[in-house]
Enzyme design. Sequence first.
Site, PDB file in Angstrom:
ATOM      1  N   GLU A  60      -2.624  -4.918   7.076  1.00  0.00           N
ATOM      2  CA  GLU A  60      -1.274  -4.667   6.256  1.00  0.00           C
ATOM      3  C   GLU A  60      -0.077  -4.488   7.210  1.00  0.00           C
ATOM      4  O   GLU A  60       1.123  -4.684   7.204  1.00  0.00           O
ATOM      5  CB  GLU A  60      -1.498  -3.528   5.333  1.00  0.00           C
ATOM      6  CG  GLU A  60      -0.432  -3.100   4.600  1.00  0.00           C
ATOM      7  CD  GLU A  60      -0.578  -1.756   3.861  1.00  0.00           C
ATOM      8  OE1 GLU A  60      -1.645  -1.657   3.196  1.00  0.00           O
ATOM      9  OE2 GLU A  60       0.353  -0.820   3.921  1.00  0.00           O
ATOM     10  N   SER A 114     -15.717  -0.947   4.754  1.00  0.00           N
ATOM     11  CA  SER A 114     -14.666  -0.803   3.710  1.00  0.00           C
ATOM     12  C   SER A 114     -14.181   0.627   4.273  1.00  0.00           C
ATOM     13  O   SER A 114     -14.870   1.814   4.142  1.00  0.00           O
ATOM     14  CB  SER A 114     -14.844  -0.437   2.479  1.00  0.00           C
ATOM     15  OG  SER A 114     -13.971   0.085   1.670  1.00  0.00           O
TER      16      SER A 114
END
Length: 283
Positions: A126, A218
């Site tokens: 991101e 994650s």
Amino acid sequence: MRIIQAENAGFCFGVKRAMKLAFEAAADSAKPIYSLGPLIHNPQQVEHLNQRGVHVVSELDSVSSGDTLIIRSHGTSPEVQEAAKAKGLTVVDATCPFVVKAQKLAQRLAAEEYQVIVVGEGDHPEVIGIMGYAGNNAAVIEKASDVGNIPVKSRVGIIAQTTQSLSNFREVVGALLEKSDELKVFNTICDATSHRQESALDIAREVDLMIVIGGHNSANTSRLASLCLQSGVITHHIETVNELASSWLEGVTTVGVTAGASTPEWIIEDVINKLKISGGKNS
Ligand code: SF4
């Protein structure tokens, strides 16, 4: 044994949207389609997507003109978007709208000649994508103590990686305040993360045991598990129901269940069902 499931467990809005776009694109295509990087940090769901015709590639060289390429919720840089179009790919842009907002702010600040500083992890996809919009003087800062390591201009525009904690963002802004004449600060942190953490901590206070479900790769699931553990409750981070040991439930009267943003509903249901078979009742 009571089972309490956290309110904000599992897919966030951006991941749900990316999954929907991917499944729709796969259903509409006679050929396999591709995602640039895994759409989600969950190996079981990546495999599920794979079986439905959505395959992961790590670079544009692995796809050919006419193929369909999905940009994941983390987004990507404008260079990659342009290269994909130039290559003749059909691009399905699943960039989360909250990430798009951060990208647009970075672009606007750079156009207004602010030095863009992104508070976040420099190697996160991101942040790499946002930096593509942020101009030549842009920099990434992970924590306040790193501020001394970069040249800071007199006009600085600050934005956050969407999953940053507000406390870290505040600390970095405070450190930059001392080094620059003019600061423009945009809080681009997404509430999904903090809401998930708050609802996990709410139930962690009530239970004997917390089960946190999500990929071991994650980051947001691992953070959720460590927050529960820090609150003092016995916590296990599991990826699937197969890792849930019956011995953990011995003597437990209340068990809490939560899941990271990339954990699909069917994996959560598997865990809840096993807890029920072990004598649990939803509360
Ligand atoms: S965590 Fe927030 S910003 Fe990230 S994909 Fe989910 S909704 Fe979008």
